[in-house]
Motif scaffolding. Structure first.
Motif, PDB file in Angstrom:
ATOM      1  N   SER A 195      -2.946  13.998   8.801  1.00 18.73           N
ATOM      2  CA  SER A 195      -2.961  12.536   8.887  1.00 18.73           C
ATOM      3  C   SER A 195      -2.626  11.943   7.518  1.00 18.73           C
ATOM      4  N   PRO A 196      -2.061  10.744   7.515  1.00 17.08           N
ATOM      5  CA  PRO A 196      -1.817  10.068   6.225  1.00 17.08           C
ATOM      6  C   PRO A 196      -3.123   9.803   5.491  1.00 17.08           C
ATOM      7  N   LEU A 198       5.818   6.168  10.440  1.00 18.61           N
ATOM      8  CA  LEU A 198       4.617   5.526  10.956  1.00 18.61           C
ATOM      9  C   LEU A 198       4.928   4.142  11.515  1.00 18.61           C
ATOM     10  N   TYR A 226       4.692   7.067   2.158  1.00 20.26           N
ATOM     11  CA  TYR A 226       5.049   5.833   2.869  1.00 20.26           C
ATOM     12  C   TYR A 226       4.472   4.624   2.147  1.00 20.26           C
ATOM     13  N   GLY A 248      10.361   3.718   5.682  1.00 26.20           N
ATOM     14  CA  GLY A 248      10.814   4.864   6.455  1.00 26.20           C
ATOM     15  C   GLY A 248      10.328   6.208   5.935  1.00 26.20           C
ATOM     16  N   PHE A 266       5.781  -0.320   7.959  1.00 23.24           N
ATOM     17  CA  PHE A 266       5.864   0.762   6.989  1.00 23.24           C
ATOM     18  C   PHE A 266       7.319   0.959   6.563  1.00 23.24           C
ATOM     19  N   TYR A 312      -2.941   7.441  15.944  1.00 21.45           N
ATOM     20  CA  TYR A 312      -4.033   7.547  14.994  1.00 21.45           C
ATOM     21  C   TYR A 312      -4.954   6.336  15.099  1.00 21.45           C
ATOM     22  N   GLN A 325       1.342  11.733   3.214  1.00 23.53           N
ATOM     23  CA  GLN A 325       1.109  12.510   4.428  1.00 23.53           C
ATOM     24  C   GLN A 325       1.572  13.943   4.194  1.00 23.53           C
ATOM     25  N   HIS A 356      -5.097  -2.790   4.919  1.00 28.70           N
ATOM     26  CA  HIS A 356      -4.520  -1.452   4.816  1.00 28.70           C
ATOM     27  C   HIS A 356      -5.437  -0.487   5.575  1.00 28.70           C
ATOM     28  N   PHE A 357      -5.003   0.744   5.713  1.00 26.67           N
ATOM     29  CA  PHE A 357      -5.704   1.724   6.541  1.00 26.67           C
ATOM     30  C   PHE A 357      -6.376   2.741   5.617  1.00 26.67           C
ATOM     31  N   ASP A 358      -7.707   2.603   5.460  1.00 28.44           N
ATOM     32  CA  ASP A 358      -8.352   3.440   4.450  1.00 28.44           C
ATOM     33  C   ASP A 358      -8.912   4.757   4.990  1.00 28.44           C
ATOM     34  N   GLN A 375       3.581   0.437   2.847  1.00 28.28           N
ATOM     35  CA  GLN A 375       3.210  -0.460   3.960  1.00 28.28           C
ATOM     36  C   GLN A 375       2.861  -1.815   3.361  1.00 28.28           C
ATOM     37  N   TYR A 403       0.783   5.546   0.914  1.00 29.49           N
ATOM     38  CA  TYR A 403       0.091   6.662   1.550  1.00 29.49           C
ATOM     39  C   TYR A 403       0.850   7.955   1.277  1.00 29.49           C
ATOM     40  N   TRP A 427      -8.315   7.594   8.422  1.00 23.65           N
ATOM     41  CA  TRP A 427      -7.495   7.929   9.578  1.00 23.65           C
ATOM     42  C   TRP A 427      -8.162   9.056  10.364  1.00 23.65           C
ATOM     43  N   GLY A 428      -8.032   8.998  11.698  1.00 22.14           N
ATOM     44  CA  GLY A 428      -8.449  10.127  12.500  1.00 22.14           C
ATOM     45  C   GLY A 428      -7.404  11.227  12.459  1.00 22.14           C
ATOM     46  N   VAL A 433       0.848  -1.186   0.000  1.00 22.84           N
ATOM     47  CA  VAL A 433       0.000   0.000   0.000  1.00 22.84           C
ATOM     48  C   VAL A 433       0.889   1.242   0.000  1.00 22.84           C
ATOM     49  N   TYR A 484      -3.622   0.646  -3.094  1.00 28.57           N
ATOM     50  CA  TYR A 484      -3.546  -0.607  -2.363  1.00 28.57           C
ATOM     51  C   TYR A 484      -3.352  -1.752  -3.342  1.00 28.57           C
ATOM     52  N   LEU A 538      -4.713   7.330   2.158  1.00 32.40           N
ATOM     53  CA  LEU A 538      -4.468   6.186   1.296  1.00 32.40           C
ATOM     54  C   LEU A 538      -4.458   6.602  -0.162  1.00 32.40           C
TER      55      LEU A 538
END
Lengths: 107, 118
Positions: free
Chosen positions: A43-44, B45, A87, A100, A98, B95, A38, B104-106, A89, A36, B108-109, A34, A49, A46
């Motif tokens: 916040s990151p 992260l 990033y 770096g 993740f 988060y 940021q 995966h993280f779709d 993941q 992302y 986020w707060g 995946v 994927y 998406l």
């Protein structure tokens, strides 16, 4: 644990440039990767994927490729909002890890 | 619209405890795995923990096993993270994230800052 190594860790580019970021896994992860973005202070979010599937609503200038251990995120034409950190993941197995990060700065 | 709102962050002494909460809205919580991901100041992260929809399966990164506990209350549309035996290297923005189909993280707060310092 599977380690992800991103390169470069930082780069300078201009609006409109084509940018490529790579992510290398310490062992094969099929396409279980995946990406992302940021933005500073945010916040990151998406982007991609399953290595190459664009998340709904993500601009078409983003694309992902790769399988096994080597993956690439490409931005075809860098926009002002892309000056951010990216990033990768994996989701092959626990622990999820993740890379770096790759920081894209304004040239 | 999916929203995740964390609360409960703050300053705590080493060895202390804290409980983070995450209120979810805009989707049916019981259908999703949920997760906590953290980010130390100026760093990258780090995945912390996952929990399955009914709370019966939990996974943790090794560095927090035995100290942190993830839980959820679907009736209250809430996710929690209990942080015990806190150390300076637990200082981070935590988060709350929704886990998509592919682990995966779709979503986020906005994050909750936890600072561990004397």
């Amino acid at each position: 644990a599977i380690q992800l190594t991103q390169s470069p860790s930082s780069l300078s580019a201009s609006v409109g440039d084509r940018v490529t970021i790579t992510c290398r896994a310490s062992q094969g992860i099929n396409s279980e990767l995946v990406w992302y973005r940021q933005k500073p202070g945010k916040s990151p979010e998406l982007l991609i994927y399953d290595a190459s599937t664009l998340e709904s609503g993500v601009p078409l200038r983003f694309s992902g490729s790769g399988s096994g251990t080597d993956f690439t995120l490409t931005i075809s034409s860098l926009q002002p909002e892309d000056f951010a950190t990216f990033y990768c993941q994996h989701f092959k197995s626990y622990p999820l890890t993740f890379g770096g990060g790759s920081k894209v700065e304004i040239k | 619209e999916v929203q995740l709102v964390e609360s409960g962050g703050g300053l705590v002494q080493p060895g202390g405890s804290l409980r983070l909460s995450c209120e979810a809205s805009g989707f049916t919580l019981i259908k999703y795995w949920m997760s906590w991901v953290r980010q130390a100041p100026g760093e990258g992260l780090e995945w912390v923990a996952n929990i399955n929809p009914d709370g019966s399966e939990k996974f943790y990164v090794d560095s927090v096993k035995g100290r942190f506990t993830i839980s959820r209350d679907n009736a209250k549309n809430s996710l929690y993270l209990q942080l015990n035996s806190l150390r300076a290297d637990d200082t981070a923005v935590y988060y709350c994230t929704r886990v998509g189909r592919w682990l995966h993280f779709d979503y986020w707060g906005q994050g909750a800052l936890v600072t561990v310092s004397s």
